[in-house]
Design a protein around this motif. Structure first.
Motif, PDB file in Angstrom:
ATOM      1  N   ILE A   1     -38.085  10.817 -40.982  1.00 35.87           N
ATOM      2  CA  ILE A   1     -37.197  11.648 -40.959  1.00 35.87           C
ATOM      3  C   ILE A   1     -35.672  11.249 -40.564  1.00 35.87           C
ATOM      4  N   VAL A   2     -35.673  10.496 -39.398  1.00 38.67           N
ATOM      5  CA  VAL A   2     -34.488   9.670 -38.873  1.00 38.67           C
ATOM      6  C   VAL A   2     -34.140   8.953 -39.858  1.00 38.67           C
ATOM      7  N   ALA A   3     -34.865   8.189 -40.653  1.00 42.09           N
ATOM      8  CA  ALA A   3     -34.607   7.336 -41.492  1.00 42.09           C
ATOM      9  C   ALA A   3     -33.529   7.956 -42.755  1.00 42.09           C
ATOM     10  N   GLY A   4     -34.312   9.055 -43.213  1.00 37.46           N
ATOM     11  CA  GLY A   4     -33.718   9.937 -44.181  1.00 37.46           C
ATOM     12  C   GLY A   4     -32.196  10.498 -43.825  1.00 37.46           C
ATOM     13  N   VAL A   5     -32.034  10.806 -42.608  1.00 35.70           N
ATOM     14  CA  VAL A   5     -30.737  11.382 -42.113  1.00 35.70           C
ATOM     15  C   VAL A   5     -29.679  10.122 -42.104  1.00 35.70           C
ATOM     16  N   MET A   6     -30.277   9.096 -41.512  1.00 33.00           N
ATOM     17  CA  MET A   6     -29.358   7.831 -41.623  1.00 33.00           C
ATOM     18  C   MET A   6     -28.822   7.290 -43.062  1.00 33.00           C
ATOM     19  N   ILE A   7     -29.892   7.316 -43.768  1.00 33.76           N
ATOM     20  CA  ILE A   7     -29.462   7.188 -45.209  1.00 33.76           C
ATOM     21  C   ILE A   7     -28.377   8.111 -45.741  1.00 33.76           C
ATOM     22  N   ALA A   8     -28.349   9.088 -45.424  1.00 34.83           N
ATOM     23  CA  ALA A   8     -27.195  10.325 -45.723  1.00 34.83           C
ATOM     24  C   ALA A   8     -26.040   9.659 -44.869  1.00 34.83           C
ATOM     25  N   LYS A   9     -26.181   9.384 -43.836  1.00 37.77           N
ATOM     26  CA  LYS A   9     -24.959   8.905 -42.715  1.00 37.77           C
ATOM     27  C   LYS A   9     -24.570   7.930 -43.619  1.00 37.77           C
ATOM     28  N   GLY A  10     -25.329   6.650 -43.984  1.00 34.41           N
ATOM     29  CA  GLY A  10     -24.614   5.367 -44.439  1.00 34.41           C
ATOM     30  C   GLY A  10     -24.020   5.788 -45.670  1.00 34.41           C
ATOM     31  N   LEU A  11     -24.974   6.519 -46.708  1.00 37.58           N
ATOM     32  CA  LEU A  11     -24.147   6.357 -47.956  1.00 37.58           C
ATOM     33  C   LEU A  11     -22.859   7.341 -48.213  1.00 37.58           C
ATOM     34  N   LEU A  12     -22.643   8.289 -47.255  1.00 38.46           N
ATOM     35  CA  LEU A  12     -21.730   9.303 -47.353  1.00 38.46           C
ATOM     36  C   LEU A  12     -20.750   8.738 -46.461  1.00 38.46           C
ATOM     37  N   GLU A  13     -20.855   7.561 -45.841  1.00 37.46           N
ATOM     38  CA  GLU A  13     -19.681   7.115 -44.770  1.00 37.46           C
ATOM     39  C   GLU A  13     -18.252   7.133 -45.762  1.00 37.46           C
ATOM     40  N   GLY A  14     -17.404   7.608 -44.979  1.00 40.75           N
ATOM     41  CA  GLY A  14     -15.821   7.771 -45.569  1.00 40.75           C
ATOM     42  C   GLY A  14     -15.842   9.181 -46.188  1.00 40.75           C
ATOM     43  N   ILE A  15     -16.956   9.722 -46.571  1.00 41.02           N
ATOM     44  CA  ILE A  15     -16.935  11.349 -47.070  1.00 41.02           C
ATOM     45  C   ILE A  15     -17.283  12.321 -46.413  1.00 41.02           C
ATOM     46  N   VAL A  16     -18.404  11.962 -45.607  1.00 38.57           N
ATOM     47  CA  VAL A  16     -18.869  13.044 -44.671  1.00 38.57           C
ATOM     48  C   VAL A  16     -18.965  12.590 -43.301  1.00 38.57           C
ATOM     49  N   GLU A  17     -18.542  13.204 -42.109  1.00 35.64           N
ATOM     50  CA  GLU A  17     -18.694  12.680 -41.009  1.00 35.64           C
ATOM     51  C   GLU A  17     -19.842  13.240 -40.179  1.00 35.64           C
ATOM     52  N   PHE A  18     -20.991  12.390 -39.767  1.00 40.48           N
ATOM     53  CA  PHE A  18     -22.237  12.700 -39.103  1.00 40.48           C
ATOM     54  C   PHE A  18     -22.050  12.438 -37.560  1.00 40.48           C
ATOM     55  N   ASP A  19     -21.490  13.069 -36.694  1.00 43.04           N
ATOM     56  CA  ASP A  19     -21.625  12.917 -35.196  1.00 43.04           C
ATOM     57  C   ASP A  19     -22.912  13.009 -34.636  1.00 43.04           C
ATOM     58  N   ALA A  20     -23.050  12.612 -33.336  1.00 45.86           N
ATOM     59  CA  ALA A  20     -24.595  12.758 -32.764  1.00 45.86           C
ATOM     60  C   ALA A  20     -25.194  14.095 -32.821  1.00 45.86           C
ATOM     61  N   ASP A  21     -24.378  14.992 -32.478  1.00 45.39           N
ATOM     62  CA  ASP A  21     -24.857  16.360 -32.575  1.00 45.39           C
ATOM     63  C   ASP A  21     -25.309  16.626 -33.771  1.00 45.39           C
ATOM     64  N   ARG A  22     -24.717  16.254 -34.777  1.00 46.53           N
ATOM     65  CA  ARG A  22     -25.032  16.613 -36.363  1.00 46.53           C
ATOM     66  C   ARG A  22     -26.302  15.950 -36.650  1.00 46.53           C
ATOM     67  N   LEU A  23     -26.371  14.564 -36.395  1.00 43.48           N
ATOM     68  CA  LEU A  23     -27.712  13.911 -36.764  1.00 43.48           C
ATOM     69  C   LEU A  23     -28.771  14.458 -36.047  1.00 43.48           C
ATOM     70  N   LEU A  24     -28.668  14.783 -34.990  1.00 46.25           N
ATOM     71  CA  LEU A  24     -29.893  15.441 -34.133  1.00 46.25           C
ATOM     72  C   LEU A  24     -30.259  16.904 -34.747  1.00 46.25           C
ATOM     73  N   GLU A  25     -29.332  17.360 -35.020  1.00 44.40           N
ATOM     74  CA  GLU A  25     -29.477  18.740 -35.588  1.00 44.40           C
ATOM     75  C   GLU A  25     -30.070  18.713 -37.007  1.00 44.40           C
ATOM     76  N   LEU A  26     -29.691  17.855 -37.887  1.00 41.48           N
ATOM     77  CA  LEU A  26     -30.531  17.678 -39.109  1.00 41.48           C
ATOM     78  C   LEU A  26     -32.029  17.258 -38.897  1.00 41.48           C
ATOM     79  N   ALA A  27     -32.136  16.161 -38.115  1.00 46.91           N
ATOM     80  CA  ALA A  27     -33.491  15.808 -37.993  1.00 46.91           C
ATOM     81  C   ALA A  27     -34.317  16.810 -37.376  1.00 46.91           C
ATOM     82  N   THR A  28     -33.822  17.519 -36.301  1.00 44.36           N
ATOM     83  CA  THR A  28     -34.638  18.658 -35.492  1.00 44.36           C
ATOM     84  C   THR A  28     -34.778  19.543 -36.969  1.00 44.36           C
ATOM     85  N   GLU A  29     -34.150  20.028 -37.707  1.00 44.59           N
ATOM     86  CA  GLU A  29     -34.353  21.080 -38.738  1.00 44.59           C
ATOM     87  C   GLU A  29     -35.775  20.767 -39.535  1.00 44.59           C
ATOM     88  N   LEU A  30     -35.775  19.347 -39.668  1.00 44.87           N
ATOM     89  CA  LEU A  30     -37.148  18.949 -40.597  1.00 44.87           C
ATOM     90  C   LEU A  30     -38.207  18.718 -39.520  1.00 44.87           C
TER      91      LEU A  30
END
Length: 317
Positions: free
Chosen positions: A117-146
Motif C-alpha cells: 500500500i505504501v509503495a502505491g502511495v509513493m508511486i503517486a507521490k513520485g509520478l505526480l511530483e510538481g503537480i500534487v503535493e503529498f505531505d507526511a499527513d497526506r501520505l499517512l492518510e492515504l495509506a491508512t484509508e486502504l
C-alpha cells in the motif's frame, strides 16, 4: 475511495508522460508486544519497485517473493493503492509498467500488505511530483484509508520507531530514533498466518488490570527502545493480544516462551507467525537465533536486521 471524483470525471495528469521512478519500502513489525495497533518498527528488508509511464495498458512483473502468486492486473495491491492515491488527487492512474523486486515475506507478520500500500502511495507521490503535493499527513492518510489502521504503514512510510494514533482529522504519527544498541532479530517460519484470523481471536473486552498492565508496558517500551535497551525484556510483556492468538500459532507461542525464559525480549511480529526479538546487542541476538535453531520443530529462517531509519523513498529512475 472517499473523496475521490467519479471515475469518468478523473482527469489525465498533465506532463507525466515518460516519467520513470524507483520506490523502496521497508518491512515493518507492528505491536512490539504491548503496543497493540499503536507501535511499529521499520526493518531493513525491502521491496523495490521500478515504475514507468507507458503509452497504453498495464504491465506488471514480480520477482522474488510473490512471483507466480500475486495478480498481474489492476487488482494487484500496489496498483490499487496507486490508483486510489491518484483518484484522491482527482487524476486517473496513467498506463504504467511496474517491475517489483520483493523480499518482504507474505503472510508472516512483517507488513507486506502495508508495504504494498505504501509503495502505491509513493508511486503517486513520485509520478505526480510538481503537480500534487503529498505531505507526511497526506501520505499517512492515504495509506491508512486502504490499510484500515496506521500501525504498519506509519513505520513503512517514515522509518524508525513510530507511535501512530487516530484523530477526528485523520491518522497521526510520531517518529522516534531507536537506540543504537537495539539489535532486531526476525524469525520467519515456513507457514503463513491470516491477519483476519488473528484479529478474530481477540476478545471484545479485556480485564481492567490487563489494560492497565499494557499501558505501563507500552510507556516503558518506548523508553527502552530509545534510551534504555536493558529494560526491553520487561517492556515487551503483553496481556492484550498474544495469549489470545497463541492457539492459532502454537509453535510461535512455544518459541516465544522459551526465548523469554532465557532472557530474550521476544514478541509476535504483527499478527504473526514470525517472531521479533529486540535484543540489546548482536551477541544476544546470535544466542536467540541459536536457541530457536535448537528448539524449533520446523524450519525457521533467522534474519538479523537493522532498524530502517529512512522509511519509504522515491526518486527519478
Amino acid at each position: 475511495m472517499a473523496g475521490a471524483l467519479p471515475e469518468q470525471e478523473l482527469a489525465e495528469a498533465p506532463g507525466i508522460a515518460g516519467r520513470s521512478i524507483l520506490v523502496k519500502v521497508p518491512a515493518t513489525s507492528a505491536n512490539l508486544g504491548p503496543g497493540f495497533d499503536t507501535l511499529g518498527l521499520a526493518l531493513a528488508q525491502y521491496d523495490e519497485l521500478e515504475v514507468s509511464v507507458i503509452d497504453a495498458g498495464l504491465e506488471i512483473e514480480v520477482h522474488g517473493v510473490g512471483a507466480g502468486e500475486v495478480p498481474l492486473d489492476d487488482s494487484h495491491l500496489v496498483v490499487r493503492a496507486a490508483a486510489h492515491s491518484f483518484a484522491r488527487a482527482g487524476y486517473a492512474l496513467p498506463p504504467i509498467r511496474l517491475v517489483a523486486r520483493n523480499t518482504i515475506p507474505h503472510g508472516r507478520g512483517l507488513g507486506s500488505s502495508g508495504a504494498a500500500i505504501v509503495a502505491g502511495v509513493m508511486i503517486a507521490k513520485g509520478l505526480l511530483e510538481g503537480i500534487v503535493e503529498f505531505d507526511a499527513d497526506r501520505l499517512l492518510e492515504l495509506a491508512t484509508e486502504l490499510e484500515g489502521h496506521p500501525d504498519n504503514v506509519a513505520p513503512a512510510l517514515f522509518g524508525g520507531l513510530t507511535i501512530a494514533w487516530t484523530t477526528p482529522e485523520g491518522p497521526r504519527h510520531k517518529k522516534l530514533i531507536v537506540h543504537r544498541g537495539v539489535s532486531p532479530l526476525v524469525l520467519v517460519p515456513e507457514h503463513e498466518m491470516s491477519t483476519a484470523l488473528a484479529r478474530s481471536l481477540q476478545p471484545e473486552q479485556v480485564p481492567h488490570e490487563d489494560a492497565v498492565f499494557n499501558v505501563s508496558r507500552s510507556a516503558l517500551l518506548v523508553a527502552a527502545l530509545i534510551q534504555s535497551p536493558e529494560l526491553l525484556l520487561a517492556a515487551t510483556e503483553d496481556k492484550l493480544h498474544q495469549n489470545y492468538r497463541a492457539q492459532a500459532m502454537p509453535e510461535t507461542d512455544a518459541l516465544i516462551r522459551a526465548l523469554r525464559a532465557a532472557g530474550h525480549p521476544a514478541v509476535v511480529s504483527g499478527a504473526g507467525p514470525s517472531i521479533l526479538v529486540l535484543a540489546s546487542d548482536p551477541a544476544e541476538r546470535a544466542e536467540a537465533a541459536a536457541l530457536v535453531a535448537e528448539r524449533a520443530e520446523t524450519a525457521w529462517q533467522a534474519l538479523p536486521l537493522a532498524v530502517d531509519f529512512k522509511g519509504a523513498t522515491v526518486h527519478a529512475a
